[in-house]
Design a protein around this motif. Structure first.
Motif, short mmCIF file in Angstrom:
data_model
loop_
_atom_site.label_atom_id
_atom_site.label_comp_id
_atom_site.label_asym_id
_atom_site.label_seq_id
_atom_site.Cartn_x
_atom_site.Cartn_y
_atom_site.Cartn_z
N SER A 38 0.86 -1.52 0.03
CA SER A 38 0.26 -0.25 -0.33
C SER A 38 0.46 1.03 -0.34
CB SER A 38 -0.57 -0.21 0.97
OG SER A 38 0.17 0.11 2.40
N VAL A 40 1.34 5.29 0.73
CA VAL A 40 1.17 6.90 1.90
C VAL A 40 1.54 7.64 0.81
CG1 VAL A 40 2.06 8.08 4.09
CG2 VAL A 40 2.07 5.11 3.73
N ASP A 41 0.11 8.42 0.58
CA ASP A 41 0.50 9.94 -0.22
C ASP A 41 0.84 11.13 0.64
OD1 ASP A 41 -0.20 12.15 -1.72
OD2 ASP A 41 -2.31 10.84 -3.10
N ILE A 42 1.67 11.52 0.24
CA ILE A 42 2.17 12.93 1.34
C ILE A 42 1.75 14.25 0.40
CG2 ILE A 42 3.49 11.48 2.89
CD1 ILE A 42 6.01 12.77 0.93
N ALA A 58 6.96 3.43 3.74
CA ALA A 58 6.05 3.74 4.88
C ALA A 58 4.95 2.55 3.55
CB ALA A 58 5.55 4.91 4.73
N GLY A 59 3.32 2.52 4.73
CA GLY A 59 3.05 1.37 4.26
C GLY A 59 3.11 -0.17 4.48
#
Length: 140
Positions: A38, A40-42, A58-59
């Motif tokens: 998955s 992680v949209d930042i 991340a994810g």
């Protein structure tokens, strides 16, 4: 990875021993290994040109395995049945020819039995990873 024979992809279950040994569970005719991660949209209002930004490292990562075929013997069928009904995590090995071996804990998420009147009884199963997986490249 060059072309490989699909029949050489193997699914093995561990015996929970020390040291652990692994046995092929069946004559699987179809097998699929899916590795997923998955994101992680930042992304924020100052992202360059409005392009999406992702956070590296991340994810959540996961592996899913599915297969269908026939059991090689009664012992293999009983092992899989017992692990499923006990909801046990077991170590499994997935040997991918030309790639390597993935090993770690999996839970049997699905176990199906099927049969036609003029064919052998068959089974299918789905596994979901339940922790960190180890990868050993082929030839190591």
């Amino acid at each position: 990875m060059s072309a490989q024979r699909g029949k050489d992809l193997l699914l093995k279950i561990g015996d929970d021993g020390a040291p652990e040994s692994f046995a092929v569970i069946g004559g699987l005719r179809t097998k699929t290994l899916s590795l997923n991660s998955s994101i992680v949209d930042i992304t924020h209002s100052q992202s360059t040109g409005g392009w999406r930004e992702l956070l590296s490292g991340a994810g959540v990562r996961q592996a899913s395995i599915s297969g269908a075929g026939v059991f090689l013997n009664d012992a293999a069928a009983e092992t899989v049945r017992s692990v499923f009904f006990s909801s046990l995590l077991r170590n499994w090995q997935i040997v991918v020819p030309g790639f390597g071996t993935i090993e770690g804990a999996f839970l049997i998420a699905n176990l199906d039995y099927a049969g036609e009147h003029d064919r052998e009884a068959s089974m299918s199963l789905a596994l979901e990873s339940a922790g960190a997986l180890a990868f050993t490249p082929e030839g190591s």
